[in-house]
Design an enzyme around this catalytic site. Sequence first.
Site, PDB file in Angstrom:
ATOM      1  N   ASP A 297       1.605  -4.755  -7.601  1.00  0.00           N
ATOM      2  CA  ASP A 297       1.817  -3.006  -7.445  1.00  0.00           C
ATOM      3  C   ASP A 297       2.832  -2.809  -8.573  1.00  0.00           C
ATOM      4  O   ASP A 297       3.756  -3.541  -8.555  1.00  0.00           O
ATOM      5  CB  ASP A 297       2.273  -2.682  -6.066  1.00  0.00           C
ATOM      6  CG  ASP A 297       1.241  -2.659  -5.083  1.00  0.00           C
ATOM      7  OD1 ASP A 297       0.164  -2.756  -5.294  1.00  0.00           O
ATOM      8  OD2 ASP A 297       1.518  -2.348  -4.021  1.00  0.00           O
TER       9      ASP A 297
ATOM     10  N   ASP B  93     -12.249   0.542   0.472  1.00  0.00           N
ATOM     11  CA  ASP B  93     -11.134   0.278   1.564  1.00  0.00           C
ATOM     12  C   ASP B  93     -11.861   0.527   2.731  1.00  0.00           C
ATOM     13  O   ASP B  93     -12.216   1.603   3.107  1.00  0.00           O
ATOM     14  CB  ASP B  93      -9.914   1.198   1.112  1.00  0.00           C
ATOM     15  CG  ASP B  93      -9.150   1.151   0.159  1.00  0.00           C
ATOM     16  OD1 ASP B  93      -9.107  -0.217  -0.559  1.00  0.00           O
ATOM     17  OD2 ASP B  93      -8.393   1.706  -0.570  1.00  0.00           O
TER      18      ASP B  93
END
Length: 252
Positions: free
Chosen positions: A13, A132
């Site tokens: 990230d 997702d």
Amino acid sequence: MNNFAKRIIPCLDVNNGRVVKGVNFVNLIDAGDPVEVAKIYNDSGADELCFLDITASFENRDTIVEVVRNVASELFIPLTVGGGIRKIDDISRLLEAGCDKVSINSAAIKNPNFIDEAAKKFGSQCIVVAIDAKKTDQGYHVFINGGRVDTKIDVFSWSKEVENRGCGEILLTSMDRDGTKSGFDNYLTGKVSKSLGIPVIASGGAGCMEHIRDTFLAGADAALAASIFHFGEIKIDDLKRYLRTQNIEVRL
């Protein structure tokens, strides 16, 4: 080496040009520096690297392009960048900076033609669609906005649609398993993988080497994970040696 070798992909990230969620390597001078972290993974046997740009503000979007430019010069494995990619221009800039693939998520749901346009302009091999997935009473649905919004779209039909629209790979995350370290959702991964002719990257739930073996046996072409690699719980070269003992083809 044949093209069927399974791939191991650490995911980082990146926020405002810095790696967040801590990376804990003994020989890392600055765990927040994407170039430092990328070099370590490059040298430790990762097959690819994935950056997820979680920068909230649009005015800082230029930072990820700079990060890619700096990292790409040090990296000899493919780099995929995802997060906030909404326009053809976003893809152009990232590819020009040296990234190999881009991952699109919410933008693909909001404008499915974006997949066709991107694949046509840059080639399917550059375009990853991130899905997702979360289990609901009605089956597996596609969620967007970081897993907060249920689109009510069926995961299996959507994965088929994005393949038909030209994406070259699917990054499939189980929102139910993400962060749990309880193993991948192998039913989900297996069902999507068996229905498609493009590679599927499994994500969400990796906690030990056996979990990664199991997702490969279920049909995943690649396994993506974050904390188990970042905190040194699993070393990639050890993982690959283990997978070899399980008769799973990997690049050593």
